[in-house]
Write a protein that holds these residues in place. Sequence first.
Motif, PDB file in Angstrom:
ATOM      1  N   ALA A   4       0.747  -1.322   0.135  1.00 59.49           N
ATOM      2  CA  ALA A   4      -0.069  -0.026   0.087  1.00 59.49           C
ATOM      3  C   ALA A   4       0.741   1.308  -0.018  1.00 59.49           C
ATOM      4  CB  ALA A   4      -0.962  -0.028   1.169  1.00 59.49           C
ATOM      5  N   ASP A   5       1.976   1.208   0.736  1.00 56.75           N
ATOM      6  CA  ASP A   5       2.810   2.522   0.767  1.00 56.75           C
ATOM      7  C   ASP A   5       3.473   2.684  -0.620  1.00 56.75           C
ATOM      8  OD1 ASP A   5       2.359   2.556   3.401  1.00 56.75           O
ATOM      9  OD2 ASP A   5       4.063   1.549   3.884  1.00 56.75           O
ATOM     10  N   ILE A   6       3.901   1.561  -1.328  1.00 61.46           N
ATOM     11  CA  ILE A   6       4.637   1.524  -2.564  1.00 61.46           C
ATOM     12  C   ILE A   6       3.513   2.227  -3.539  1.00 61.46           C
ATOM     13  CG2 ILE A   6       5.278   0.225  -4.561  1.00 61.46           C
ATOM     14  CD1 ILE A   6       6.580  -1.740  -2.502  1.00 61.46           C
ATOM     15  N   VAL A   7       2.401   1.464  -3.660  1.00 60.65           N
ATOM     16  CA  VAL A   7       1.169   2.093  -4.227  1.00 60.65           C
ATOM     17  C   VAL A   7       0.805   3.615  -4.009  1.00 60.65           C
ATOM     18  CG1 VAL A   7      -1.506   1.905  -4.812  1.00 60.65           C
ATOM     19  CG2 VAL A   7      -0.196  -0.025  -4.816  1.00 60.65           C
ATOM     20  N   ASN A   8       0.791   4.140  -2.806  1.00 62.25           N
ATOM     21  CA  ASN A   8       0.620   5.468  -2.645  1.00 62.25           C
ATOM     22  C   ASN A   8       1.951   6.382  -3.116  1.00 62.25           C
ATOM     23  OD1 ASN A   8      -1.847   5.305  -1.205  1.00 62.25           O
ATOM     24  ND2 ASN A   8      -0.729   4.782   0.688  1.00 62.25           N
ATOM     25  N   GLU A   9       3.128   5.702  -3.131  1.00 58.29           N
ATOM     26  CA  GLU A   9       4.227   6.518  -3.475  1.00 58.29           C
ATOM     27  C   GLU A   9       4.262   6.735  -5.001  1.00 58.29           C
ATOM     28  OE1 GLU A   9       7.278   8.197  -2.256  1.00 58.29           O
ATOM     29  OE2 GLU A   9       6.243   8.011  -0.108  1.00 58.29           O
ATOM     30  N   ILE A  10       4.016   6.065  -5.822  1.00 57.13           N
ATOM     31  CA  ILE A  10       3.758   5.861  -7.022  1.00 57.13           C
ATOM     32  C   ILE A  10       2.645   6.561  -7.760  1.00 57.13           C
ATOM     33  CG2 ILE A  10       3.616   4.469  -9.326  1.00 57.13           C
ATOM     34  CD1 ILE A  10       4.953   2.134  -7.711  1.00 57.13           C
ATOM     35  N   ALA A  11       1.660   6.652  -7.027  1.00 56.02           N
ATOM     36  CA  ALA A  11       0.376   7.306  -7.413  1.00 56.02           C
ATOM     37  C   ALA A  11       0.578   8.904  -7.029  1.00 56.02           C
ATOM     38  CB  ALA A  11      -0.679   6.798  -6.546  1.00 56.02           C
ATOM     39  N   GLN A  12       1.405   9.191  -6.036  1.00 54.59           N
ATOM     40  CA  GLN A  12       1.885  10.633  -5.658  1.00 54.59           C
ATOM     41  C   GLN A  12       2.689  11.081  -6.786  1.00 54.59           C
ATOM     42  OE1 GLN A  12       3.513  11.248  -1.930  1.00 54.59           O
ATOM     43  NE2 GLN A  12       2.876  13.232  -1.811  1.00 54.59           N
ATOM     44  N   LYS A  13       3.773  10.320  -7.021  1.00 54.81           N
ATOM     45  CA  LYS A  13       4.891  10.698  -8.151  1.00 54.81           C
ATOM     46  C   LYS A  13       4.443  10.835  -9.371  1.00 54.81           C
ATOM     47  CE  LYS A  13       8.764   9.081  -5.336  1.00 54.81           C
ATOM     48  NZ  LYS A  13      10.025   8.344  -5.123  1.00 54.81           N
ATOM     49  N   THR A  14       3.154   9.887  -9.924  1.00 55.28           N
ATOM     50  CA  THR A  14       3.123   9.964 -11.232  1.00 55.28           C
ATOM     51  C   THR A  14       1.656  10.585 -11.465  1.00 55.28           C
ATOM     52  OG1 THR A  14       1.910   8.049 -11.237  1.00 55.28           O
ATOM     53  CG2 THR A  14       4.257   7.654 -11.634  1.00 55.28           C
ATOM     54  N   GLY A  15       1.102  11.043 -10.435  1.00 53.05           N
ATOM     55  CA  GLY A  15      -0.239  11.446 -10.759  1.00 53.05           C
ATOM     56  C   GLY A  15      -1.418  10.614 -11.049  1.00 53.05           C
TER      57      GLY A  15
END
Length: 91
Positions: A4-15
């Motif tokens: 979940a943390d990885i998903v949040n980071e990627i979503a935040q970085k890529t929009g």
Amino acid sequence: MTKADIVNEIAQKTGREKKAVTECVVAFMETVTEELARGGRIELRDFGNFMVKERAAKVGRNPATGTVVNIAARKMPVFKPSKSLKDKVQN
């Protein structure tokens, strides 16, 4: 860090939406798992390699009782980091 943390980071970085990112992360994990189950190897440049290694059969001991236990040969998934990843972790 969790999935979940990885998903949040990627979503935040890529929009991108979290749902789309979750699908990509899950698909990546499934692809890696399937390839390793076939005995294959995955090479991610500047990150590392996922591969399967054979562990030989060996004799072990039960520490509680001292009895000899035969441990069968098995295959283990392993990750070998690239030189650039090792260097980033060191610095």
